[in-house]
Design a protein around this motif. Structure first.
Motif, PDB file in Angstrom:
ATOM      1  N   MET A  42       0.840  -1.205   0.000  1.00 20.72           N
ATOM      2  CA  MET A  42       0.000   0.000   0.000  1.00 20.72           C
ATOM      3  C   MET A  42       0.875   1.255   0.000  1.00 20.72           C
ATOM      4  SD  MET A  42      -2.995  -1.202   2.611  1.00 20.72           S
ATOM      5  CE  MET A  42      -4.179   0.116   2.344  1.00 20.72           C
ATOM      6  N   ILE A  43       1.937   1.204   0.825  1.00 19.15           N
ATOM      7  CA  ILE A  43       2.856   2.351   0.862  1.00 19.15           C
ATOM      8  C   ILE A  43       3.556   2.481  -0.494  1.00 19.15           C
ATOM      9  CG2 ILE A  43       5.020   3.201   1.869  1.00 19.15           C
ATOM     10  CD1 ILE A  43       4.031   2.167   4.568  1.00 19.15           C
ATOM     11  N   GLY A  44       3.969   1.342  -1.039  1.00 16.92           N
ATOM     12  CA  GLY A  44       4.650   1.343  -2.329  1.00 16.92           C
ATOM     13  C   GLY A  44       3.805   1.977  -3.428  1.00 16.92           C
ATOM     14  N   GLN A  45       2.477   1.745  -3.351  1.00 17.70           N
ATOM     15  CA  GLN A  45       1.567   2.328  -4.346  1.00 17.70           C
ATOM     16  C   GLN A  45       1.476   3.838  -4.190  1.00 17.70           C
ATOM     17  OE1 GLN A  45      -0.986   1.194  -6.504  1.00 17.70           O
ATOM     18  NE2 GLN A  45      -0.620  -1.006  -6.432  1.00 17.70           N
ATOM     19  N   ARG A  46       1.464   4.299  -2.920  1.00 17.05           N
ATOM     20  CA  ARG A  46       1.178   5.709  -2.657  1.00 17.05           C
ATOM     21  C   ARG A  46       2.425   6.587  -2.621  1.00 17.05           C
ATOM     22  NH1 ARG A  46      -3.819   7.002  -0.521  1.00 17.05           N
ATOM     23  NH2 ARG A  46      -5.304   5.344  -0.844  1.00 17.05           N
ATOM     24  N   LEU A  47       3.554   6.010  -2.188  1.00 19.27           N
ATOM     25  CA  LEU A  47       4.761   6.815  -1.966  1.00 19.27           C
ATOM     26  C   LEU A  47       5.179   7.622  -3.206  1.00 19.27           C
ATOM     27  CD1 LEU A  47       6.903   7.580   0.132  1.00 19.27           C
ATOM     28  CD2 LEU A  47       8.266   5.642  -0.646  1.00 19.27           C
ATOM     29  N   PRO A  48       5.187   7.017  -4.409  1.00 18.95           N
ATOM     30  CA  PRO A  48       5.623   7.800  -5.577  1.00 18.95           C
ATOM     31  C   PRO A  48       4.800   9.081  -5.773  1.00 18.95           C
ATOM     32  CG  PRO A  48       5.438   5.489  -6.145  1.00 18.95           C
ATOM     33  CD  PRO A  48       4.883   5.630  -4.772  1.00 18.95           C
ATOM     34  N   ASN A  49       3.489   9.001  -5.498  1.00 19.62           N
ATOM     35  CA  ASN A  49       2.649  10.196  -5.650  1.00 19.62           C
ATOM     36  C   ASN A  49       3.060  11.299  -4.695  1.00 19.62           C
ATOM     37  OD1 ASN A  49       0.999   9.457  -7.742  1.00 19.62           O
ATOM     38  ND2 ASN A  49      -0.508   8.464  -6.428  1.00 19.62           N
ATOM     39  N   THR A  50       3.380  10.907  -3.457  1.00 20.60           N
ATOM     40  CA  THR A  50       3.771  11.908  -2.460  1.00 20.60           C
ATOM     41  C   THR A  50       5.145  12.489  -2.792  1.00 20.60           C
ATOM     42  OG1 THR A  50       2.476  10.773  -0.791  1.00 20.60           O
ATOM     43  CG2 THR A  50       4.137  12.304   0.015  1.00 20.60           C
ATOM     44  N   ILE A  51       6.069  11.610  -3.178  1.00 17.21           N
ATOM     45  CA  ILE A  51       7.410  12.088  -3.519  1.00 17.21           C
ATOM     46  C   ILE A  51       7.329  13.040  -4.719  1.00 17.21           C
ATOM     47  CG2 ILE A  51       9.701  11.382  -4.374  1.00 17.21           C
ATOM     48  CD1 ILE A  51       9.361  10.488  -1.545  1.00 17.21           C
ATOM     49  N   THR A  52       6.533  12.651  -5.725  1.00 12.56           N
ATOM     50  CA  THR A  52       6.362  13.514  -6.899  1.00 12.56           C
ATOM     51  C   THR A  52       5.831  14.879  -6.483  1.00 12.56           C
ATOM     52  OG1 THR A  52       5.742  11.527  -8.091  1.00 12.56           O
ATOM     53  CG2 THR A  52       5.351  13.608  -9.217  1.00 12.56           C
ATOM     54  N   LEU A  53       4.808  14.862  -5.611  1.00 11.85           N
ATOM     55  CA  LEU A  53       4.226  16.125  -5.152  1.00 11.85           C
ATOM     56  C   LEU A  53       5.262  16.947  -4.392  1.00 11.85           C
ATOM     57  CD1 LEU A  53       1.864  18.061  -4.606  1.00 11.85           C
ATOM     58  CD2 LEU A  53       1.205  16.630  -2.683  1.00 11.85           C
ATOM     59  N   ALA A  54       6.016  16.280  -3.508  1.00 13.21           N
ATOM     60  CA  ALA A  54       7.004  16.991  -2.699  1.00 13.21           C
ATOM     61  C   ALA A  54       8.077  17.619  -3.587  1.00 13.21           C
ATOM     62  CB  ALA A  54       7.629  16.029  -1.691  1.00 13.21           C
ATOM     63  N   VAL A  55       8.569  16.841  -4.540  1.00 16.57           N
ATOM     64  CA  VAL A  55       9.631  17.352  -5.415  1.00 16.57           C
ATOM     65  C   VAL A  55       9.092  18.501  -6.275  1.00 16.57           C
ATOM     66  CG1 VAL A  55      11.117  16.783  -7.378  1.00 16.57           C
ATOM     67  CG2 VAL A  55      10.926  15.199  -5.459  1.00 16.57           C
ATOM     68  N   ALA A  56       7.878  18.316  -6.810  1.00 13.36           N
ATOM     69  CA  ALA A  56       7.291  19.374  -7.645  1.00 13.36           C
ATOM     70  C   ALA A  56       7.065  20.639  -6.821  1.00 13.36           C
ATOM     71  CB  ALA A  56       5.979  18.895  -8.243  1.00 13.36           C
ATOM     72  N   ALA A  57       6.606  20.462  -5.580  1.00 12.11           N
ATOM     73  CA  ALA A  57       6.365  21.623  -4.721  1.00 12.11           C
ATOM     74  C   ALA A  57       7.673  22.335  -4.408  1.00 12.11           C
ATOM     75  CB  ALA A  57       5.670  21.179  -3.436  1.00 12.11           C
ATOM     76  N   MET A  58       8.726  21.538  -4.152  1.00 10.42           N
ATOM     77  CA  MET A  58      10.046  22.140  -3.893  1.00 10.42           C
ATOM     78  C   MET A  58      10.519  22.917  -5.118  1.00 10.42           C
ATOM     79  SD  MET A  58      10.959  21.339  -0.866  1.00 10.42           S
ATOM     80  CE  MET A  58      12.686  21.640  -0.754  1.00 10.42           C
ATOM     81  N   ALA A  59      10.300  22.334  -6.283  1.00 10.19           N
ATOM     82  CA  ALA A  59      10.724  22.992  -7.521  1.00 10.19           C
ATOM     83  C   ALA A  59       9.989  24.316  -7.693  1.00 10.19           C
ATOM     84  CB  ALA A  59      10.458  22.074  -8.715  1.00 10.19           C
ATOM     85  N   VAL A  60       8.679  24.274  -7.449  1.00  5.17           N
ATOM     86  CA  VAL A  60       7.882  25.508  -7.538  1.00  5.17           C
ATOM     87  C   VAL A  60       8.420  26.530  -6.542  1.00  5.17           C
ATOM     88  CG1 VAL A  60       5.599  26.501  -7.056  1.00  5.17           C
ATOM     89  CG2 VAL A  60       5.781  24.402  -8.380  1.00  5.17           C
ATOM     90  N   ALA A  61       8.680  26.058  -5.318  1.00  2.00           N
ATOM     91  CA  ALA A  61       9.130  26.959  -4.250  1.00  2.00           C
ATOM     92  C   ALA A  61      10.457  27.611  -4.612  1.00  2.00           C
ATOM     93  CB  ALA A  61       9.247  26.182  -2.943  1.00  2.00           C
ATOM     94  N   ILE A  62      11.405  26.783  -5.069  1.00  2.00           N
ATOM     95  CA  ILE A  62      12.738  27.321  -5.377  1.00  2.00           C
ATOM     96  C   ILE A  62      12.673  28.242  -6.596  1.00  2.00           C
ATOM     97  CG2 ILE A  62      15.061  26.673  -6.153  1.00  2.00           C
ATOM     98  CD1 ILE A  62      14.697  24.158  -4.322  1.00  2.00           C
ATOM     99  N   ALA A  63      11.868  27.836  -7.576  1.00  2.00           N
ATOM    100  CA  ALA A  63      11.749  28.646  -8.791  1.00  2.00           C
ATOM    101  C   ALA A  63      11.206  30.035  -8.483  1.00  2.00           C
ATOM    102  CB  ALA A  63      10.850  27.941  -9.798  1.00  2.00           C
ATOM    103  N   ILE A  64      10.338  30.113  -7.471  1.00  2.00           N
ATOM    104  CA  ILE A  64       9.797  31.432  -7.106  1.00  2.00           C
ATOM    105  C   ILE A  64      10.756  32.141  -6.145  1.00  2.00           C
ATOM    106  CG2 ILE A  64       7.893  32.650  -5.956  1.00  2.00           C
ATOM    107  CD1 ILE A  64       6.083  30.275  -6.705  1.00  2.00           C
ATOM    108  N   ALA A  65      11.272  31.393  -5.164  1.00  2.00           N
ATOM    109  CA  ALA A  65      11.960  32.016  -4.032  1.00  2.00           C
ATOM    110  C   ALA A  65      13.337  32.571  -4.380  1.00  2.00           C
ATOM    111  CB  ALA A  65      12.070  31.008  -2.894  1.00  2.00           C
ATOM    112  N   LEU A  66      14.125  31.837  -5.163  1.00  2.00           N
ATOM    113  CA  LEU A  66      15.492  32.296  -5.422  1.00  2.00           C
ATOM    114  C   LEU A  66      15.515  33.634  -6.161  1.00  2.00           C
ATOM    115  CD1 LEU A  66      17.874  29.277  -6.148  1.00  2.00           C
ATOM    116  CD2 LEU A  66      17.685  30.715  -4.127  1.00  2.00           C
ATOM    117  N   PRO A  67      14.842  33.742  -7.304  1.00  2.00           N
ATOM    118  CA  PRO A  67      14.856  35.059  -7.978  1.00  2.00           C
ATOM    119  C   PRO A  67      14.244  36.154  -7.117  1.00  2.00           C
ATOM    120  CG  PRO A  67      13.726  33.391  -9.318  1.00  2.00           C
ATOM    121  CD  PRO A  67      14.090  32.740  -8.051  1.00  2.00           C
ATOM    122  N   ALA A  68      13.126  35.821  -6.422  1.00  2.00           N
ATOM    123  CA  ALA A  68      12.469  36.849  -5.616  1.00  2.00           C
ATOM    124  C   ALA A  68      13.390  37.315  -4.485  1.00  2.00           C
ATOM    125  CB  ALA A  68      11.160  36.301  -5.047  1.00  2.00           C
TER     126      ALA A  68
END
Lengths: 524, 314
Positions: B94-120
């Motif tokens: 069950m964890i194996g099924q769900r973990l990739p979705n959470t990791i994807t979300l976390a990485v994408a959110a980090m990317a969004v955050a860094i993409a906004i935060a560094l230039p700003a």
């Protein structure tokens, strides 16, 4: 439907363009391929249904009701639209003179989804596995065997008239041997229904496709996608956004939202499910029937239906709604809303009015009302709290988890619990035993009445429906008089769906969605 | 370094044992019978007394707390996280099924955050007191103050219902990821942008920046090569730690967007009193949290080797 499809396709194309841009930026092209195939499949009829329930198991013994609702698997007996039983995979059945042996004759020319024929051996083997499961272990089934080529013989240890009704239950659905691996674990549920299992994403969705070799009419839906969307508001949003074609388990308050959108429509229908009060008949103050009756007179059921249920009740008299099933005793006398009668009954029971409540021997009339968060129960409980305070009760309302209530009410003294349940999840009034039999009851009122026990036990052994009904009518009358359980309102189901869908006829017992019957109306 | 690592691993194990004991205790002191809940969930109706007692027996729920805990821990140490009460699937699968979705979300959110935060952050720090600075600071304030669930619903209203571009909920393709990632990433972006600004301003005060400037280096090189690299030390720490907090935020965001991940798995399991799943997910989140901290500390050293660890030779 055409318009809706175009609408969805145009949304998809914008989405696709956006996604292409994003994917291009990310140097990612595989996502596009996924979207491409998705948009090709849109040319066929794909039906998305959203419910709150998780498809987190493939095993018909664990989450079989889900596969049954989608009509992927079928049992020997099925529930009819009037909540009676009718032939399913068994075309007919008989009982022996001593009422202990049942013979179910299988329909001919039925095939499983893998092409293998439905043989008596396959049925026996599937049923044996079912009856070994926790959920069916308490039924008096002794043995299941094959008799000739088309007959399954079931022996019971006692005469047991509700057996056909229990055979409508999802875990008894017949699945092919190849559904399981060598360890007996499920690989895929191979049934006999109009839809066949295609794929499963744990906890998210089940995809089924139309079974072109089904013995009846081939469904209009090519692909059926069952999605878990636990939040009601999100189900409605997805329906509005045309991501779903049907959203189930909605509350009455969503009806106006659905009516405001011309491409959506709400469907509401009566189900044999009630909201009710369970009294602790073994402890003060509800060990006195007068106090229980006082509560019934103090509650204005119409007010509940009108104020918090969007006029979707209706008010209940007995356990079964008469518009759904013939098992309802239509002669039951309701408890009319009469606060004065309630006050008089309380006074007779020794609870004297004080300035701001009631007292008996220095004890105040203070009760706890427990409920859980489902089917608007907390709101209904608040109205009940207010109404009871009008006649002198001081009510402490607590909303808890239902398993907490179950545990506490079974192990300690309580006062009043508001609960909601299906009265006919298997189509037989023997279900009343779960509520009011002194030993079999899973509800916790502590009610014990020898006459009720006798009637329930007799009715369970008699095959004749009229004879049974006479007994169940009497049980309903006695319970109405003694009120260990007070029936408040029936439940009306609300389903939101695409206005372009025709032919959807909801089954009151909720055991099957029968989506194989729907048609698309191209004019809408 | 090795002794330091050894010490850190020792602490990690202790923390994980504490997490497991705490989770186990909390689940057991919570009222409600998991047998009733699980069977109701499985069958879709109220279970009989017989079914409940059989379930309790079968899953060892009648054993004392300590026995249950030791049995569970023994299984976990041999790689077995148990079987879900609700679905009868293994917790690991069950964890194996769900973990990739959470990791994807976390990485994408980090990317969004860094993409906004560094230039700003950089724009803000290089033009202190300017309109850009005020705008960035105001944006950061809004980002920090806005609850994730509120922003999530707002984005659903705009992106899905009004513009009809994104799906309301679910997971699968990139389109499903955009709104949740922006929701989760924007709050983080605000924190990181403010930090980048402060760190950059601190670094600008340092003597070596004056030296760099006095050598006649171009401002771009001064800002990006000298100042930003040094300013990144505290930023990386926070970004690293934020990665753990992303998992917390993901719970809310996954629920808002009904996105199947560890967050929704945990919330569903809590409502279903599904002990093995609650314990498995909590333990995993604990492991990720502790390991992230470890990696942050090590990265710290890499970026600034002068940082030592309590007098240990590094």
């Amino acid at each position: 439907m055409t318009n809706l499809r175009n609408y969805r396709n145009s949304r998809r194309s914008v989405l696709k363009a956006m996604t292409a841009g994003l994917a291009g930026l990310a140097g990612c092209s595989s996502v596009l391929q996924g979207d491409e195939s998705d948009s090709t499949s849109e040319q066929k009829t794909t039906f998305h249904i959203g419910t709150p329930w998780n498809p987190d198991s493939l095993d018909p013994l664990v989450k079989g009701w889900m596969f049954r609702k989608l009509n992927i698997i079928e049992p020997l007996v099925i529930a009819d639209y009037d909540a009676s039983v009718k032939p399913g995979l068994a075309s007919e059945w008989t009982t022996s003179d001593n009422k202990l042996t049942w013979e179910f004759t299988l329909q001919e020319d039925v095939s499983f989804h893998d092409g293998t024929p439905l043989t008596v051996d396959a049925v026996v083997s599937s049923l044996r596995r079912s009856f070994e499961a926790d959920s069916l272990a308490n039924l008096p089934v002794e043995s299941i065997s094959a008799k000739g080529e088309r007959v399954v013989e079931i022996e019971t240890s006692t005469p047991f008239a509700p057996l056909p009704a229990h055979l409508t239950r999802a875990p008894t659905s017949i699945v092919a041997e190849d559904s399981y691996d060598n360890d007996g674990d499920i690989k895929k549920p191979i049934g006999t229904g109009p839809f066949q299992f295609d794929s499963w994403t744990q906890g998210e969705r089940i995809t089924a496709v139309s079974n072109s070799s089904y013995r009846g009419q081939t469904p209009a839906i090519d692909t059926l996608v069952y999605e878990s969307v636990p939040d009601e508001q999100t189900r409605v949003l997805k329906l509005e956004n045309t991501e779903l074609d049907m959203a189930r388990a909605l509350s009455g308050s969503t009806i106006s939202t659905l009516e405001d959108r011309e491409y959506l429509e709400p469907v509401d229908y009566a189900v044999p499910r009630s909201r009710y009060l369970v009294y602790d008949t073994t402890s003060s103050p509800f060990d006195d029937v007068k106090v229980r009756r006082a509560v019934m007179h103090a509650i204005d059921q119409e007010e509940i239906v009108g104020s918090v249920l969007n006029d979707l009740g209706p008010a209940a008299i007995g356990p079964f709604p008469p518009e759904v099933t013939d098992w309802a005793n239509t002669d039951l006398e309701p408890y009319p809303y009469e606060p004065q009668t309630a006050e008089q009954l309380l006074a007779e029971a020794g609870w004297k009015a004080t300035g701001n409540g009631r007292e008996r021997d220095g004890e105040t009339l203070e009760i706890g009302l427990w409920t859980y968060d489902a089917r608007t129960l907390p709101l209904v409980s608040e109205v009940v709290q207010g109404q009871l305070s009008q006649v002198g009760f001081s009510v402490n309302l607590q909303v808890m988890d239902y398993s907490t209530i179950d545990e506490r009410a079974n192990s300690e003294e309580f006062d009043l619990v508001m609960w909601s349940n299906s009265l006919l999840w298997y189509s037989d009034p023997d279900r009343l035993a779960d509520f009011v039999h002194s030993k079999d009851a899973t509800m916790f009122s502590g009610y014990a009445n020898d006459r009720v026990d006798t009637l329930l036990e007799e009715a369970r052994r008699i095959p004749d429906a009229n004879e049974r009904k006479r007994r169940y009518d009497e049980v309903q009358s006695i319970v109405q008089r003694d009120v260990p359980i007070g029936w408040l309102t029936y439940v009306t189901n609300v389903v939101g769906m695409n206005a372009g869908i025709d032919g959807y006829e909801p089954l009151p017992t909720e055991t099957c969605y029968h989506l194989e019957n729907i048609e698309y109306d191209m004019e809408k | 370094m090795n002794r330091y690592l050894l010490k850190r691993f020792g602490t990690t194990v202790l923390v994980l044992i504490s997490v497991s004991i705490l989770t186990f205790s909390m689940v057991f002191v919570t009222p409600g019978d998991p047998a009733v809940t699980a069977l109701t969930e499985q069958m879709g109706h109220q279970p009989s007394e017989e079914a409940v007692s059989e379930f309790r027996e079968q899953h060892g729920l009648n054993d004392p707390f300590v026995v249950q805990y030791v049995n569970w821990l023994t299984d976990v140490l041999s790689g077995d996280l148990g079987v879900s009460y609700s679905s009868e699937q293994t917790v690991a699968s069950m964890i194996g099924q769900r973990l990739p979705n959470t990791i994807t979300l976390a990485v994408a959110a980090m990317a969004v955050a860094i993409a906004i935060a560094l230039p700003a952050g950089v724009a803000s720090a290089t033009n202190p007191g300017s309109r850009i600075d005020y705008a960035a600071q105001f944006g950061a304030l809004v980002g920090v103050s806005m609850p994730n669930f509120w922003l999530g619903y707002l984005l659903i209203m705009i992106g899905a219902l009004w513009l009809n571009i994104f799906p309301v909920s679910g997971a699968g393709d990139l389109a499903h990821l955009v709104l949740p990632a922006v929701t989760l990433g924007s709050g983080m972006a605000a924190v990181i942008a403010r930090l980048v600004r402060t760190a950059m301003l601190d670094v600008f005060d340092a003597a070596y920046i004056d030296t760099a400037r006095s050598k006649g280096l171009r401002e771009r090189i001064v800002v990006y090569k000298h100042a930003l690299r040094n300013a990144l030390v505290p930023v990386v720490t926070i970004v690293g730690l934020q990665f753990s907090y992303v998992l917390n935020g993901a719970v809310v965001v996954e629920v808002v967007f009904q996105r199947p991940g560890l967050g929704t798995l945990l919330v569903d399991a809590i409502f279903a009193r599904d002990y093995p799943v609650i314990q498995g997910v909590t333990l995993l989140v604990g492991v990720i949290f502790v390991l992230t901290n470890l990696i942050v500390d090590l990265t710290y050293q890499f970026l600034d080797p002068r940082i030592d660890h309590g007098g240990e030779p590094v």
